[in-house]
Motif scaffolding. Structure first.
Motif: not given
Ligand code: PGA
Length: 251
Positions: A4, A217-218, A220, A223-224, A245, A248-251
């Protein structure tokens, strides 16, 4: 497995002090992140400052634009060799603001892409449709043309060093993010285009980023999705907290 990417496009924002502070903050706060590739595209006058701050860190950087000639009488332009010289490894090609405000056509972007690859600058090739094109049902045709003309003559081997960024123009800087369904649908279409025009391997390996009003806030929800390999972020990349953030949220 596609790694990613979270990339920040700073556009024409910040001054030297704030650019340095933000770059230092990113390098420091994210120094332990290995699962996500991190990239920033600062304004050109500050690229030279990035060398010192980002050298030896995992944060890559590059220019928001470049010219396709090596040197010469091209007042106001920046050459690929100059970008290499100051430590850039990336370059944005065909951002919708370049296409729209500066009238950059697909044929010019194709030349820029080829030169970037020749100079081993990894291009992030940006594509996207306008609202009008979407609403009139032309969206897939528009994207197909941008891919076909922008990538004309680029080999399968060269594509290993290209990142595609799908950025619907109506979502850039508007606060209106594409829904996960809209984004996934287009990403799957783009990946399929590579399958049909290159190979299964290229389609599976090429990274396709989404861009347009990404926020912590969008991210996740986007990226999922199966065919979304990261984000190209404008506004939310200008603040250390929101950018870190996003990573980190993309890990
Ligand atoms: P935005 O910009 O995140 O502010 O919508 C994205 C981009 O232009 O790359």
């Amino acid at each position: 497995m596609r790694k990613k990417i979270i990339a920040g496009n700073w556009k024409m924002h910040l001054l030297a002090d704030s650019a340095l502070e933000l770059a230092r903050g990113i390098a420091e706060d994210l120094k332990d992140v290995q699962e996500v590739e991190i990239a920033i595209f600062p304004p050109s006058p500050y690229l030279i400052l990035m060398k010192e701050v980002l050298n030896g860190t995992p944060v890559k950087y590059g220019a928001q634009n470049m010219y396709f000639e090596e040197k010469g009488a091209f007042t106001g332009e920046i050459s690929p060799g100059m970008l290499k010289d100051i430590g850039c490894s990336l370059v944005l090609i065909g951002h919708s603001e370049r296409r729209k405000i500066f009238n950059e056509p697909d044929s010019l972007l194709n030349r820029k892409l080829k030169t970037a690859l020749e100079f081993q600058l990894l291009p992030y090739f940006c594509i996207g449709e306008t609202l009008e094109e979407r609403e009139s049902g032309k969206l897939f045709k528009v994207i197909e043309t941008q891919l076909k003309e922008g990538l004309a003559g680029i080999s399968e081997k060269q594509l290993e060093s290209v990142v595609v960024a799908y950025e619907p123009v109506w979502a850039i800087g508007t606060g209106v993010v594409a829904t996960p369904e809209q984004a996934q649908e287009m990403h799957a279409f783009i990946r399929d285009w590579f399958r049909k025009n290159y190979s299964e391997k290229t389609a599976e390996n090429i990274r396709i980023l989404y861009g347009g009003s990404i926020k912590p806030d969008n991210i996740q929800g986007l990226i999922s999705l199966k065919d979304i390999d990261g984000g190209l972020v404008g506004g939310a990349s200008l603040k250390l907290e929101s950018f870190t953030q996003l990573v980190r949220y993309s890990r």
